[in-house]
Design an enzyme around this catalytic site. Structure first.
Site, PDB file in Angstrom:
ATOM      1  N   SER A 129      42.401  54.295  36.737  1.00 14.56           N
ATOM      2  CA  SER A 129      42.543  53.332  37.519  1.00 14.56           C
ATOM      3  C   SER A 129      43.709  54.403  38.184  1.00 14.56           C
ATOM      4  O   SER A 129      44.907  55.087  38.267  1.00 14.56           O
ATOM      5  CB  SER A 129      43.237  52.311  37.252  1.00 14.56           C
ATOM      6  OG  SER A 129      43.917  51.170  38.439  1.00 14.56           O
ATOM      7  N   TYR A 142      49.903  47.814  33.145  1.00 17.95           N
ATOM      8  CA  TYR A 142      48.210  48.310  33.251  1.00 17.95           C
ATOM      9  C   TYR A 142      48.563  49.960  33.390  1.00 17.95           C
ATOM     10  O   TYR A 142      47.783  50.631  33.276  1.00 17.95           O
ATOM     11  CB  TYR A 142      48.367  47.648  33.815  1.00 17.95           C
ATOM     12  CG  TYR A 142      46.766  47.955  34.647  1.00 17.95           C
ATOM     13  CD1 TYR A 142      45.545  47.265  33.678  1.00 17.95           C
ATOM     14  CD2 TYR A 142      46.034  48.423  35.518  1.00 17.95           C
ATOM     15  CE1 TYR A 142      44.242  47.439  34.164  1.00 17.95           C
ATOM     16  CE2 TYR A 142      44.569  48.942  36.138  1.00 17.95           C
ATOM     17  CZ  TYR A 142      43.950  47.703  35.180  1.00 17.95           C
ATOM     18  OH  TYR A 142      42.228  48.702  35.453  1.00 17.95           O
TER      19      TYR A 142
END
Length: 267
Positions: A129, A142
């Site tokens: 990501s 995250y």
């Protein structure tokens, strides 16, 4: 001979887009789901696989190899979203995110790499990501889980190069998927010192996902990478501003970059 691809988390979202597109491009594609029975009409062959359990992974990979006799490409895509203030995020949810987003791909590799070594060839693409390049407020867990996978991939790449197994990362930005529906978000606690900042950031995060790009863009990038004889290590897919944020982190003074992020998130 068709190349055989395993896409973890291939039942929905980015994983499903990747699986469908590669299938269109004449690859033999298997996706995975913890509960394949929930997708009786899936256009992709789904294997039962839970990235948190090595036995489940081993069984799925064994079934695939028994049927196809080879496994050429692994797309480590399965993951979970998580939001919340670092202090207030329950530790069991922190562990769950790391088990899925970081340890999960490593477990899958434990099962897949022996086959690729025997074949003397293989491709691995880990889906990370853009958030993994920076510690984003209220998305810190995250960011950490995806950042860890980015770094681990660099090590795998060097260790496996002489085995003719190529590793790459693909870091998506915000895409219009159902990730928000399955994401854990810590509750907004009334009276908390983080209440206002977290509430604003959570709204912004959801808006970014809802207005995100078509996940098929990630699939196109995956296919492009697979056509390369010597693929690179880091690829980013997303809006110009999302990708440029990584460049800015490299060139701006740390405090100035931090100030920019805080302004973006209204902190």
């Amino acid at each position: 001979m068709k190349k055989v691809v395993l896409v973890t988390g291939g039942s929905s979202g980015i994983g499903k887009s990747i699986a469908l597109y590669l299938q269109e491009k004449n690859y033999t594609v298997y996706g995975t789901s913890r509960s394949p029975d929930r997708y009786p009409d899936s256009p992709i062959s789904l294997l039962a696989l839970d990235v948190q359990h090595q036995d489940s992974i081993n069984l799925a990979v064994k079934k695939l190899i028994e049927k196809e006799g080879q496994l050429d490409i692994l797309i480590n895509n399965a993951g979970v979203g998580i939001t919340g203030p670092m202090e207030e995020t329950p530790m069991d949810q922190v562990k769950n995110a790391m088990e899925t987003n970081f340890y999960g791909p490593l477990r899958v590799l434990q099962a897949v790499l022996p086959q690729m070594r025997n074949q003397k060839r293989g491709r691995v693409i880990n889906i990370t990501s853009i958030a993994g390049y920076m510690g984003l407020p209220y998305r810190g867990i995250y960011s950490a889980s995806k950042g860890a996978l980015e770094i681990a991939t660099e090590a795998y790449r060097m260790e496996c190069a002489h085995l003719n197994i190529h590793f790459s990362n693909v870091a998506p930005g915000d895409f219009a998927t159902n990730i928000a529906a399955g994401r854990f978000h810590s509750p907004i606690i009334s009276g908390s010192d983080y209440e206002a900042g977290y509430a604003h950031s959570l709204k912004l995060i959801d808006e970014h996902v809802d207005s995100g790009c078509d996940p098929m863009e990630v699939a196109h990038k995956i296919y492009e990478i697979l056509q390369k004889k010597n693929p690179g290590i880091h690829y980013k897919v997303g809006s110009f501003l999302q990708k440029f944020s990584i460049v800015l982190k490299k060139i701006l003074p740390e405090k100035q970059y931090e100030k920019m992020l805080k302004k973006h998130y209204g902190l």
